[in-house]
Design an enzyme around this catalytic site. Structure first.
Site, PDB file in Angstrom:
ATOM      1  N   HIS A  17      -8.835 -10.028  -0.167  1.00  0.00           N
ATOM      2  CA  HIS A  17      -8.310 -10.428   0.820  1.00  0.00           C
ATOM      3  C   HIS A  17      -7.118 -11.281   1.322  1.00  0.00           C
ATOM      4  O   HIS A  17      -6.425 -10.681   0.489  1.00  0.00           O
ATOM      5  CB  HIS A  17      -9.854 -11.467   1.023  1.00  0.00           C
ATOM      6  CG  HIS A  17      -8.679 -12.895   0.363  1.00  0.00           C
ATOM      7  ND1 HIS A  17      -9.153 -13.103  -0.533  1.00  0.00           N
ATOM      8  CD2 HIS A  17      -8.016 -13.993   0.900  1.00  0.00           C
ATOM      9  CE1 HIS A  17      -7.892 -14.469  -1.202  1.00  0.00           C
ATOM     10  NE2 HIS A  17      -7.456 -14.574  -1.148  1.00  0.00           N
TER      11      HIS A  17
ATOM     12  N   HIS B  37     -16.945  -8.524  -3.924  1.00  0.00           N
ATOM     13  CA  HIS B  37     -15.980  -8.919  -4.606  1.00  0.00           C
ATOM     14  C   HIS B  37     -15.377  -8.222  -4.997  1.00  0.00           C
ATOM     15  O   HIS B  37     -14.265  -8.493  -5.837  1.00  0.00           O
ATOM     16  CB  HIS B  37     -17.324 -10.015  -5.560  1.00  0.00           C
ATOM     17  CG  HIS B  37     -16.909 -10.810  -7.027  1.00  0.00           C
ATOM     18  ND1 HIS B  37     -16.150 -12.100  -5.503  1.00  0.00           N
ATOM     19  CD2 HIS B  37     -16.066 -11.167  -7.258  1.00  0.00           C
ATOM     20  CE1 HIS B  37     -15.913 -12.848  -6.391  1.00  0.00           C
ATOM     21  NE2 HIS B  37     -15.482 -12.699  -7.612  1.00  0.00           N
TER      22      HIS B  37
ATOM     23  N   HIS C 186     -11.896 -12.293  -4.592  1.00  0.00           N
ATOM     24  CA  HIS C 186     -12.875 -11.760  -3.525  1.00  0.00           C
ATOM     25  C   HIS C 186     -11.507 -10.737  -2.822  1.00  0.00           C
ATOM     26  O   HIS C 186     -10.653 -11.961  -2.737  1.00  0.00           O
ATOM     27  CB  HIS C 186     -13.508 -12.486  -2.849  1.00  0.00           C
ATOM     28  CG  HIS C 186     -13.916 -11.388  -1.972  1.00  0.00           C
ATOM     29  ND1 HIS C 186     -15.995 -11.745  -2.304  1.00  0.00           N
ATOM     30  CD2 HIS C 186     -13.909 -10.495  -0.797  1.00  0.00           C
ATOM     31  CE1 HIS C 186     -16.263 -10.800  -1.443  1.00  0.00           C
ATOM     32  NE2 HIS C 186     -15.536 -10.394  -0.516  1.00  0.00           N
TER      33      HIS C 186
ATOM     34  N   CYS D 153     -18.286 -18.025  -4.971  1.00  0.00           N
ATOM     35  CA  CYS D 153     -17.398 -17.184  -3.633  1.00  0.00           C
ATOM     36  C   CYS D 153     -17.905 -17.585  -2.387  1.00  0.00           C
ATOM     37  O   CYS D 153     -18.399 -17.294  -2.034  1.00  0.00           O
ATOM     38  CB  CYS D 153     -17.232 -16.158  -4.511  1.00  0.00           C
ATOM     39  SG  CYS D 153     -16.167 -15.199  -3.416  1.00  0.00           S
TER      40      CYS D 153
ATOM     41  N   GLN E   7      -4.030 -12.627   3.674  1.00  0.00           N
ATOM     42  CA  GLN E   7      -3.552 -13.681   4.340  1.00  0.00           C
ATOM     43  C   GLN E   7      -3.373 -13.644   6.393  1.00  0.00           C
ATOM     44  O   GLN E   7      -1.820 -12.105   5.837  1.00  0.00           O
ATOM     45  CB  GLN E   7      -2.995 -14.987   4.205  1.00  0.00           C
ATOM     46  CG  GLN E   7      -4.315 -15.659   2.545  1.00  0.00           C
ATOM     47  CD  GLN E   7      -3.641 -16.534   2.774  1.00  0.00           C
ATOM     48  OE1 GLN E   7      -3.668 -17.922   3.157  1.00  0.00           O
ATOM     49  NE2 GLN E   7      -3.652 -16.759   1.075  1.00  0.00           N
TER      50      GLN E   7
ATOM     51  N   CYS F 205     -17.078 -14.360  -0.365  1.00  0.00           N
ATOM     52  CA  CYS F 205     -18.469 -13.444  -0.648  1.00  0.00           C
ATOM     53  C   CYS F 205     -20.208 -13.630   0.303  1.00  0.00           C
ATOM     54  O   CYS F 205     -19.781 -14.939   1.352  1.00  0.00           O
ATOM     55  CB  CYS F 205     -19.661 -13.501  -1.716  1.00  0.00           C
ATOM     56  SG  CYS F 205     -18.868 -12.468  -3.275  1.00  0.00           S
TER      57      CYS F 205
ATOM     58  N   ASN G 172      -1.478 -11.787  -1.885  1.00  0.00           N
ATOM     59  CA  ASN G 172      -1.501 -12.657  -2.478  1.00  0.00           C
ATOM     60  C   ASN G 172      -2.388 -11.826  -3.698  1.00  0.00           C
ATOM     61  O   ASN G 172      -3.656 -12.301  -3.112  1.00  0.00           O
ATOM     62  CB  ASN G 172      -1.293 -13.277  -3.597  1.00  0.00           C
ATOM     63  CG  ASN G 172      -0.239 -14.755  -1.694  1.00  0.00           C
ATOM     64  OD1 ASN G 172       1.070 -13.837  -2.017  1.00  0.00           O
ATOM     65  ND2 ASN G 172      -0.239 -15.527  -1.359  1.00  0.00           N
TER      66      ASN G 172
HETATM   67 ZN   LIG Z   1     -16.822 -12.693  -3.584  1.00  0.00          ZN
END
Ligand SMILES: [Zn+2]
Ligand SMILES: [Zn+2]
Ligand SMILES: [Zn+2]
Length: 304
Positions: free
Chosen positions: A132, A79, A130, A32, A134, A35, A119
């Protein structure tokens, strides 16, 4: 890096960012890139063994300076977390990070609209699990915020203020209320479980919010996401879109609100954009917003 072409027939910009074909696609958790970089482990996008919130330029940008911006906002180094599962203070910090990015990107001459979004789920094309979001800094005013400004003109004032008053009046589609925030399934929702989270006060952007409003906003977003996950007892996919005032000169107004577009109609069935939606631009829905709102309201209460 990318090229804008104007689609005359639709009167809209299309962004060609062909390098994005190469982007990391659903890596295993050991690989990932969001991470932290563990001691002795492979280097990730974040060269620290632990972090709270990380913001950096997207390695596979849709827009780049001096033609806009593309950033990644990683919510946590955990994560397996999600917006809804973050500690309340971390979610509140995220509001301040968003606010900071809105101000900094919005001050740039090549950014007319700061669009913060998330998204969530492979159903909406997520390539990294993970947690997140944007940020795109558009070098022009995109069609959706332009439509909202047109709604202001049509309604003779702030459309969000007017629609919020109508929703509170009707009451049947409200799913969440606090002193500062209201969440509802809109009267003419496109998606079965679409929800809008709206500031009660007319705040053009995160930059205009009081600290207690940012705290309340974090709490509302977390409550809604937990409710979504409780709805079908599974991680609930969605697109989350934060709408604020454009950052053009001279200034234009806006009213901070967050829209969620979840593609699920039932626990297993997805809504696809097909003939009527794509070819004619008219959504056909097989659920009523009042009924979805009742189900969602109950799920939010259950997940509290
Ligand atoms: Zn991750
Ligand atoms: Zn307003
Ligand atoms: Zn909106």
């Amino acid at each position: 890096m990318s090229e804008l072409r104007f689609n005359e027939l639709r009167g809209e910009q299309v962004d060609y960012a062909i390098h994005r074909q190469e982007r990391t696609f659903l890596p295993t958790r050991e690989h990932c890139p969001l991470c932290p970089t563990r001691p002795g482990g492979a280097e990730t996008e974040i060269p620290f063994p632990a972090f709270e919130i990380a913001v950096f330029d997207n390695r596979f940008p849709a827009f780049t300076s001096p033609g806009g911006a593309s950033e990644v906002v990683v919510y946590t180094d955990d994560h397996d977390a999600s917006l809804g599962s973050l500690p309340a203070e971390r979610a509140e910090s995220l509001m301040w990070v968003w606010r900071h990015r809105y101000l900094e990107l919005g001050a740039r001459a090549d950014v007319d609209y700061v669009f913060i979004f998330e998204n969530r789920g492979v159903e909406v094309g997520v390539t990294l699990h993970h947690p997140h979001g944007q940020i795109y800094g558009y070098p022009f005013l995109p069609p959706v915020p332009a439509l909202e400004l047109a709604a202001d003109a049509r309604l003779g004032g702030c459309a969000s203020c007017e629609l919020l008053a109508r929703e509170l009046d009707a009451g049947t589609r409200v799913v969440y209320e606090s002193e500062q925030i209201v969440g509802y399934v809109p009267y003419a929702a496109r998606w079965a479980y679409e929800a809008h989270v709206v500031m009660r006060a007319h705040r053009p952007s995160l930059a205009a919010c009081e600290p207690d409003e940012l705290r309340a906003l974090a709490a509302a977003l977390q409550a809604l996401q937990r409710g979504y996950d409780a709805l079908f007892e599974r991680p609930f996919p969605y697109v989350m879109a934060i709408h604020q005032a454009p950052t053009v000169t001279p200034a234009l107004d806006g009213h901070l609100h967050i829209e969620f577009y979840p593609p699920l109609r039932t626990a297993e069935k997805l809504k696809y954009l097909a003939g009527s939606e794509q070819g004619a631009g008219t959504f056909i829905s097989d659920t009523l917003p009042e009924e979805s709102a009742a189900t969602l309201r109950e799920a939010i209460a259950r997940a509290r």
